[in-house]
Enzyme design. Sequence first.
Site, PDB file in Angstrom:
ATOM      1  N   THR A 191      -4.408  -0.512  -0.552  1.00 16.69           N
ATOM      2  CA  THR A 191      -5.625  -0.275  -1.326  1.00 16.69           C
ATOM      3  C   THR A 191      -6.686   0.376  -0.444  1.00 16.69           C
ATOM      4  O   THR A 191      -7.345   1.338  -0.836  1.00 16.69           O
ATOM      5  CB  THR A 191      -6.181  -1.592  -1.894  1.00 16.69           C
ATOM      6  OG1 THR A 191      -5.171  -2.195  -2.682  1.00 16.69           O
ATOM      7  CG2 THR A 191      -7.407  -1.354  -2.751  1.00 16.69           C
ATOM      8  N   TRP A 230      -5.678   3.968   0.466  1.00 15.02           N
ATOM      9  CA  TRP A 230      -5.766   4.877  -0.681  1.00 15.02           C
ATOM     10  C   TRP A 230      -7.163   5.481  -0.785  1.00 15.02           C
ATOM     11  O   TRP A 230      -7.334   6.624  -1.190  1.00 15.02           O
ATOM     12  CB  TRP A 230      -5.437   4.122  -1.965  1.00 15.02           C
ATOM     13  CG  TRP A 230      -5.489   4.973  -3.192  1.00 15.02           C
ATOM     14  CD1 TRP A 230      -4.498   5.767  -3.673  1.00 15.02           C
ATOM     15  CD2 TRP A 230      -6.594   5.124  -4.094  1.00 15.02           C
ATOM     16  NE1 TRP A 230      -4.906   6.405  -4.810  1.00 15.02           N
ATOM     17  CE2 TRP A 230      -6.189   6.029  -5.097  1.00 15.02           C
ATOM     18  CE3 TRP A 230      -7.883   4.586  -4.157  1.00 15.02           C
ATOM     19  CZ2 TRP A 230      -7.025   6.401  -6.147  1.00 15.02           C
ATOM     20  CZ3 TRP A 230      -8.711   4.963  -5.194  1.00 15.02           C
ATOM     21  CH2 TRP A 230      -8.283   5.857  -6.178  1.00 15.02           C
ATOM     22  N   HIS A 231      -8.179   4.702  -0.382  1.00 16.91           N
ATOM     23  CA  HIS A 231      -9.551   5.182  -0.526  1.00 16.91           C
ATOM     24  C   HIS A 231      -9.908   6.260   0.480  1.00 16.91           C
ATOM     25  O   HIS A 231     -10.916   6.939   0.332  1.00 16.91           O
ATOM     26  CB  HIS A 231     -10.545   4.032  -0.430  1.00 16.91           C
ATOM     27  CG  HIS A 231     -10.620   3.246  -1.703  1.00 16.91           C
ATOM     28  ND1 HIS A 231      -9.699   2.269  -2.016  1.00 16.91           N
ATOM     29  CD2 HIS A 231     -11.457   3.307  -2.751  1.00 16.91           C
ATOM     30  CE1 HIS A 231      -9.992   1.765  -3.203  1.00 16.91           C
ATOM     31  NE2 HIS A 231     -11.053   2.380  -3.672  1.00 16.91           N
ATOM     32  N   GLY A 232      -9.125   6.401   1.517  1.00 19.14           N
ATOM     33  CA  GLY A 232      -9.421   7.462   2.463  1.00 19.14           C
ATOM     34  C   GLY A 232      -8.598   7.295   3.720  1.00 19.14           C
ATOM     35  O   GLY A 232      -8.209   6.185   4.085  1.00 19.14           O
ATOM     36  N   THR A 282     -14.863  10.155   1.802  1.00 17.74           N
ATOM     37  CA  THR A 282     -13.523   9.959   2.320  1.00 17.74           C
ATOM     38  C   THR A 282     -13.100  11.053   3.280  1.00 17.74           C
ATOM     39  O   THR A 282     -12.080  10.946   3.900  1.00 17.74           O
ATOM     40  CB  THR A 282     -12.527   9.867   1.172  1.00 17.74           C
ATOM     41  OG1 THR A 282     -12.855  10.888   0.243  1.00 17.74           O
ATOM     42  CG2 THR A 282     -12.634   8.533   0.486  1.00 17.74           C
TER      43      THR A 282
END
Lengths: 466, 439
Positions: A312, A315-317, B124
């Site tokens: 998780t 996935w965000h960066g 990001t």
Amino acid sequence: MVFSSILFLYFFFPLLLIVYFAVKNTKVRNWILIVFSFAFYAWGEPVWVFLLILASLLGYLASLYIDKHRGTRKGKVVFVTSICLIIGMLAYFKYTGFLIDNLNDLLGLGVTTPSIALPIGISFFTFEIICYMSDVYKGVVRAPRSPMKMFLYVSFFPHLIAGPIIRFTDIEAQMDNRKITLSGFSYGVNRFVIGLGKKVILANSVGELVPNLIGPDGSDSFLGVWFGVCLYALQIYFDFSGYSDMAIGLGYMFGITLRENFNYPYIARSAGEFWRRWNISLGGFFRDYVYIPLGGNRKWYLRNLAVVWFLTGLWHGASWNFIIWGLYFGVLIGLERYFLQRLFDRLPKLVSHLYLLCAMLVGWVWFYFTDLEQALSTLRIMFLVEWRPLVTMQSFYFFRENMYLFIVAAIASTPLMKWLVERSMAGRKTGAWVSYLAPVYNAIILALSTTLLVGSTYNPFLYFRF
Amino acid sequence: MNARSQWWNVAIFLTLIAALAVLNLVKPGSNGKEIAELEKREMQTWPAFSLDKLKQGQLFKEYDNYFSDHFVFRSGFIELGMTAKSYKGMQDKDGISLVTTVDHSKEDLGGEDGDGAVPAFGQTDPGAGPDASAPADDAGELVNGESSQYLVIKDKAMLLYQYSPESAEAYAAAINHLHDAVGPDVRVYSMLVPSQVEFIESEKLRKLSGSQKEATEHVYGLLQPGVKGVSAYEHIESHKGEYVYFRTDHHWTALGAYYGYEAIAEAMGFDPVALDQYETKDLPGYLGTAYAATRKPELRKNPDTVTTYLPTVKHEYKVYYDQKHGVKKPLVEGKIPVDGRGGYAVFLGGDFAMSRVTTKVDNGKRLMIIKDSYANAIVPFLLPHFEEIELVDPRYFKGSLADEIKERGITDVLFVNGPVVTTYKGIANMVEALLPAEG
């Protein structure tokens, strides 16, 4: 393209409405949505739109094959291979640089980091394709003959670049047969306008202040840093949930219901509950397609918890701070399961509310800074390990000049308004008032958002310092 | 909601969208003049198609810009947006506020690198994060972070000042380095010009900025013996009650520059020409950069007047865009330019890589000024004291300073810079790039 741009609002969207409602046939309408969705995507990614089409085609063809050979070895091989291809695609675009940086640091390889541009929304549409292939593999859905449904499912522009991550089953029936009603369209308008306001009026205005309060250009006072982190929490919530609201609203206007993605996360009373209210579609994906297949909480609980929250975060960066952020929530959820939850159940509700607010704010500090040293320094200031004056002139000015905005935003992050509206709708007289106030309210929000959006194209900047 | 109110809801929404969409198609705004004056750029023209631009995503970005630049009622919306923003919080009764301006031009609305969470996060991508240090852009134009802060006091707006000792040290080192490179025969001077925010009455508000006095003393203290610091600070300070700074622009006025000129005269040892010897011309109605950034109605209602002091010495002023071919220009323009260069550009016409004033003074003294725009208002006063003044702007100049000094027979070199050099290291680096490599 994004919804919160004047080009979308006053060109793309009205054009699509005209074309879409000019035809009656659902199949033709589906193709109209697909073509416009590709155009929507191509506007930001004129090259990678072909990647989107290619990935969708891969999912389509593989699923046809898997469907035909379900339960056989051949079916399994094709399933595993195509899942690997899709994940490999995501990994290549999103994580190559990060991986090479880390290998360099670890082994001193000195390989130059390639600069790979990240196609918009790749994290979302790859996950949707994975959902779809898994569901076909499990036999939950039959693979449709026509690629049209696959294209529409993956590329339907409202959810294409920032979610919600939908499942094929969510919209399967609506692709053949959908009814656009006045009440559905009107509800779509409400959701879209509220989402637009959340993004443009609240998130953008609040976000402008954040770099002045935390990070290298801020961090000059204790209260200022806390204020800055609170503003960031509001920014990220309104940004993301506003985007989801707009997506859901647009879906309604075209007769397609997307799943909900947010449910007032900041009123949660535990990290577990927070994640059932925050980015629900992502949490659902990891639950259904990673956590449960791994064994859930029956087998290897701790391992599964660690894997899910590591992923998780990642996935965000592609950066360590996101991984820390994810694992941090994993640890909190684990602790809650073992004893914290039982403890909170015995204490007043206020305690668990404060716990979550605090835990959530600390989380956002990790999320905000890709530079870990700065995250740590900010946390040290927040928890009095590093001393700063209580308040400075500058942070005081920032607070005073944005006080009303802050209060409005804080209230808007709770269900208070929703509760008030529902209460009023129940009464006959007040209900009528609210019904007729809603269109006016929407008009004002739309006008104000447009004003601020046009205003944000004003850039009196270059050459200033001289 | 009942069916009727739903009907109204949809109707009002669609009408608003349609009205603006149609208006925008049939009657696009022509905002060229305002964009030029306040945003100092040209309005986006209809982009020509090219496959390359399409592939890089540049083409659609230009269409985006075209759409927003030509948006109907654009300037009205901007004005209204500024007003709406003033309701974000409590207004100070003394008319004091802090305005933060964010550079949206560097935000990618499409969020190409910001996938993962929400398009506009940009978080990001490690490079786009808020903690990414602020590098100079390719042209070396500015760039200090994503936002700047203005302090507004009634009808005055000024940039807050952030002191960075490392930048001050780098700047002093660059001057010393030049001094080494040209040898002892050329006299070298440095003049740091303080900005308005340094001289605010209220101690409380002054504390919002770093000390430019400290910065100046630090730089001057680091200069080699032989390099002289020019005490512009003290001269301005003793006249701080006069109209020495624009209220709506970040520069000093010609009057302020005159006091700077007195300081130069003192350091170089000549007698300044008295102010009353000059014929003046007032150019009213100037709204400068600080207005463009804050758009405060109090400022708009009280624009600045640019006073010019007309040169008394016969001279010729030539601008060298390419460092070879000079183009003649007036040293002091008679009107506030309307092409977006701004009112301060009446002095020397703006900033150029290199420009040169020659006079009939014939005293053998040739001055090179290595400068930013703060020097522009001083130059007209310096004419009686030099037979040639060459102006070099390190932001645009390409070549070797030492060679240039030798070739032109320069006798005096003067650095003139505003507060940016002690905030931002980039300027020092640009000067270093024009000098022979150290060691």
